[in-house]
Scaffold this motif. Structure first.
Motif, PDB file in Angstrom:
ATOM      1  N   ASN C 219      77.162  12.844  99.914  1.00 56.17           N
ATOM      2  CA  ASN C 219      77.960  14.083  99.453  1.00 56.17           C
ATOM      3  C   ASN C 219      76.669  14.803  98.361  1.00 56.17           C
ATOM      4  O   ASN C 219      76.929  13.754  97.434  1.00 56.17           O
ATOM      5  CB  ASN C 219      79.267  13.230  98.600  1.00 56.17           C
ATOM      6  N   LEU C 220      75.895  15.728  98.075  1.00 56.95           N
ATOM      7  CA  LEU C 220      75.042  16.312  97.821  1.00 56.95           C
ATOM      8  C   LEU C 220      75.423  17.267  97.288  1.00 56.95           C
ATOM      9  O   LEU C 220      75.748  18.296  97.379  1.00 56.95           O
ATOM     10  CB  LEU C 220      73.722  16.817  98.647  1.00 56.95           C
ATOM     11  N   SER C 221      74.715  16.921  95.778  1.00 55.83           N
ATOM     12  CA  SER C 221      75.672  18.419  95.275  1.00 55.83           C
ATOM     13  C   SER C 221      74.712  19.455  93.655  1.00 55.83           C
ATOM     14  O   SER C 221      74.215  18.672  92.834  1.00 55.83           O
ATOM     15  CB  SER C 221      77.065  18.542  94.834  1.00 55.83           C
ATOM     16  N   TRP C 222      74.021  20.793  93.675  1.00 57.42           N
ATOM     17  CA  TRP C 222      73.394  20.873  92.462  1.00 57.42           C
ATOM     18  C   TRP C 222      74.222  21.821  91.399  1.00 57.42           C
ATOM     19  O   TRP C 222      74.135  22.553  91.175  1.00 57.42           O
ATOM     20  CB  TRP C 222      72.490  22.441  93.154  1.00 57.42           C
ATOM     21  N   MET C 223      75.969  22.052  92.153  1.00 55.34           N
ATOM     22  CA  MET C 223      76.760  23.104  91.661  1.00 55.34           C
ATOM     23  C   MET C 223      77.121  22.336  90.797  1.00 55.34           C
ATOM     24  O   MET C 223      78.445  22.820  89.889  1.00 55.34           O
ATOM     25  CB  MET C 223      77.605  23.516  92.829  1.00 55.34           C
ATOM     26  N   SER C 224      76.913  21.135  90.209  1.00 62.19           N
ATOM     27  CA  SER C 224      78.099  20.777  88.807  1.00 62.19           C
ATOM     28  C   SER C 224      77.126  20.850  87.942  1.00 62.19           C
ATOM     29  O   SER C 224      76.364  19.478  88.142  1.00 62.19           O
ATOM     30  CB  SER C 224      79.106  19.090  89.400  1.00 62.19           C
TER      31      SER C 224
END
Lengths: 349, 349, 349, 349
Positions: C219-224
């Motif tokens: 679960n990869l994210s730059w949006m947090s």
């Protein structure tokens, strides 16, 4: 086997819990309950018509059918009620603290011995899985030499008229210390503060010195809206921390210790710290209060020796009495050091 | 503007941090450093050839080029070195505690006043974003009436020969209390224990009573391999907890309070607890030590008044001195209450 | 022994860390650095006058004095620079991901083999104490049969033009999975979302199926704005959770497992869960990047075999390439399922 | 006002909770209970002699005294039992998921509409204080534009024969998403794994795309002995995290956001992150299930509109059906990509 016939005095906060535990025990018959409040008794008559609702504990204690009495009444009544029950030939379990003076405690212990009856103080924590595990750790020597016991017990206070923060909260820690290490403190120091009611401490700090090189410190408070129940026990080999509000990992064993190697060439000893892994053992066991009630029954029917007998109850009361004396002294000294406030009438004069 | 010419005495644990902060300040020129250890000086000569490495602080203090001296030497040397520097006309910042007796502190403050020089004690915590935020909360009245300050400060001990756990750790809390509330305690109680070195406490419990209705308690220890830095400040409206080891949410403000409503018909006052939301404010601000060093410079050049001046340093030393007296008394009492142990020679006799 | 002469290309975020690690290695001489930014080179000329500042990586690579090149340049340049360095007879360590296509990776591996030179991909996590401990746990069989690897890696994004969230964050997990279990996935599924830049995913969810019965989910994210770095590895006997942001107890081993006992009389198998203690081992070992740099040196001088060689780098790039294909397919499908938005001009027609 | 006469079918894990909630409601009379197990019925006859114990749900549904039926039976029975109850003119509340296909759901909704009866799905989470608070935050616009909903729901599995991990756990998240944002997903992607029972997923990963720019991801698992219930909702202005296992601070609102400022001179948009304070609001409200039962009663007596009506139940079932199709496809693709395993007999040939 016939069920043990028990009567319960007091249906306050803790009394309700005892009611549930007594009712749920298959080998106990809860015969009667005493509570001064009519609405409580009326409710009981509807939901549990087979239980006799007494308005006066004296009548319950006098009921010849009852073999054992459980007292969850205000502390001030414990002594007279326990004495009456023992004199009537009934076994007794008393909510903690067992009574208000060591003289009362001596008397109760002596009567129970004389009559050959069971006298138990309800120090429920000694049936808590975390305390049992602490006991294993101390007794097996796994912690090494224990140097301190440090407790923070910060609860919202009930502010009953006859129990200050010391008598309300310290019995928990004192019973745990007694269970883990035995012995009574050789020296007690105390300080505290009365924020809400004059002469009635709502914060207390206590230091207990033991004949071993252990020191115990208790930080007790009713003045915080945030609850804390945190105990640390430090040994030369390991340290244990019990956070009773941590559901996932209440007990943590730090495989960390302090060792000292005296050297001739140094003015002071430099200890060395070892920092290792942390383990949170799985605690098993049911609800402590259920175990207390069953234990009380087993002690009465002769199956086991009481883990929290009258002598333990007495040791705790004796220590509370000494701690109260130290606290009284401290409060007087603190009071006398405060700057004098001239009273309005004096100013007018 | 010419750079301020500074000399630094002592390159131990904290001295290294000061070295970094002084070197990094664009308006300061770190002219010289003094340290008795040759290997430290040799390393410095390679990495920082433009800094003069003195083996003796006395020589550094005598260096006419130096305008201001920073002392990070053992506490026992603070007084003599600070006095020498002031007598030579130099501004001085002294590592905490400023000196070892209030008489010394009086003398340093008097000299700095006489000469018109800056005397500062390095109480770095008063430049910490969390303490600044605590100050805002107290001063704005957001907490309401503060009833307690509770600190646990449990570090691995450095066990220097001239500083026990009280003098090592209490200055942090005392400076924070001074910053938040002002005033010196009217009454001090202490207890403690000497596990490692006889007569040299490694655990200390302190209770400070103030003329307001606030009580402060400090639980200081070198005996735990687990570090704790936890301060709670409780007011009638809100409560704040600062956990300095919590990186994500170091400061938590509990919108919870205790109010008391005296009633005529009751024996005791029953307080009511209000439990609300919890907020963790974002703390901004750079490294406290960098701010301390820049503050020292600005005080010297006349741009600002010292937040941690010699008078603050003196108040802390004065309170430490009184706390030590209380601790000494407690240790003697605890000692005398211990069961007598017959010495081997006595047994042989 | 002569020091290894190394050149470093790129002084961005990670390049600065490599600079520190290379400078600090006593057996390495950092001869030259290449960076296109003049101010960076000028600063370097002042602080490190003995290091040659190249403006162009090509010139550094051509410098005959340099034996080994470290590439911390944007990913798009990796292949050409690494190839040039290998062709000049220099050992190369490339920042992850090693290059942008498996064809490039094949070529680099082939050249390094042909020339007998060291080609390393800088997968620093394989030198992290927590990953080394995870490796022990998997290899010793302590976890039992591993059924899942679950990672949440939520960072603030750097949003470089040539790396989306998949290529930025997945290399960490893929290298850890490769180290722990070996093998490449037999099937890859992906989905994601482009919130900020069209066609440029800033959130990606990946499922990797392996020929063993293990499934890995990322679960990869730059949006947090809240950072998460959390990996769980579940086996039949134990489960491990690594929270890289937990300073105190980053790794927790749950002595808990799931066992399955097929029974003839039941439609489905009911597994039984065993819940035991939790242990947080003490992790030892220094900074991973320092170890990487020293490892690179030891591989070059022939003392050890590369833990993160070009073949590992190639396996990661190959898997990224396949994952990107799956992600592209998913983005197209999601896009085509969205309700059509009629353009204003179309509506006007 | 007469009490509502209710019958309850099924006394399993959740049925027992419903029993407690129904019994405790002062305006509901629990007339009858149906359960196939004789021991359960026998126990009930002793403790609650006034409740009729049916062995067959069909008989309970046929009981003319009963006005409303609550179904806590296995999912496979929901449709037939709910239909029978509606056909008999009784209001129905069905445990989630409401039924097993959208065709069944269409039929139930149509019948309830036709008869003018209440049909409710028991999505208890929509009565949970944390979900109500999330709803406030979303609806007030406090979060800004929501870009993702991320859930980890990792429970020990009950492994009932008719419910896989998707149908067991996803209804919670889907009902919450429906409550917070409305709308059904326009595109669904799924992957998963069957560790214990072939063809019966015990791990599922789901990605839901909505017509707004929100993406929802669900990480569902029965394969972990460690429980996780963690939901993050990220908006442009604030982010909320709900950790249902955190007793003290279950909901945390991060006053942190991401904003994007397109610039002409850049290839890609660089967002800026704002990091602010964290607030944990106090959640008030009683037990959700108690509220559900009272809500069901109020809907029936016409006091309010159903928050979790049959249409909501149908939307959830419809999405589950689509998710199952996506999951089936993924499982087939993953299966076909696995290396063929030659059977022993084949190898012997």
């Amino acid at each position: 086997m016939a069920k043990l016939k028990v009567g319960l005095c007091g249906l306050g906060y803790w009394g309700k819990n005892l009611f549930r535990a007594l009712s749920g025990n298959p080998d106990i018959q809860l015969v009667a309950v005493a509570d001064a409040r009519a609405d409580i008794r009326d409710g009981l008559a509807v939901s549990h018509p087979h239980i006799i609702p007494y308005s006066d504990a004296t009548d319950l204690i006098a009921d010849p059918e009852i073999e054992a009495v459980v007292l969850a009444t205000p502390v001030a009544f414990h002594y007279a009620q326990a004495k009456a029950a023992l004199d009537r030939g009934k076994h007794v379990m008393v909510e903690k603290p067992m009574c208000t003076t060591s003289a009362e405690a001596d008397d109760l212990v002596a009567r129970a011995d004389l009559y050959g009856l069971t006298l138990m103080a309800d120090h429920t924590f000694l049936f808590h899985p975390a305390v049992l595990k602490l006991g294993e750790l101390v007794r097996s020597g796994e912690l090494g030499k224990v140097s301190y016991f440090d407790s923070q017990r910060i609860n919202l206070g009930l502010f009953q008229p006859d129990v200050n923060v010391l008598w309300d909260l310290a019995p928990h820690d004192l019973s745990i210390i007694d269970y883990l290490f035995g012995g009574e403190p050789v020296h007690i120091e105390a300080s505290g503060y009365c924020h809400v009611n004059p002469g009635f401490p709502d914060i207390a700090y206590l230091t207990f010195h033991y004949s071993t090189s252990m020191v115990a410190h208790l930080n007790l408070s009713w003045m915080s809206p945030v609850k804390v129940r945190h105990i640390a026990v430090g040994g030369s080999d390991k340290m244990v921390v019990w956070d009773d509000l941590n559901r996932e990992e209440p007990l943590k064993i730090y495989d960390s210790g302090i060792t000292t190697h005296p050297r001739q060439d140094r003015e002071i000893i430099l200890p060395s710290y070892r920092i290792g892994s942390v383990t949170s053992p799985r605690l098993s066991g049911g609800e402590p209060l259920v175990a207390v009630v069953e234990h009380f029954r087993q002690v009465i029917v002769g199956k086991t020796k009481a883990r929290t007998d009258g002598r333990l109850g007495r040791r705790i009361v004796r220590t509370l009495e000494r701690a109260q004396a130290a606290l009284d002294l401290s409060l007087r000294q603190a009071q006398s050091s405060m700057p004098a406030v001239s009273s309005p009438s004096a100013a007018a004069a």
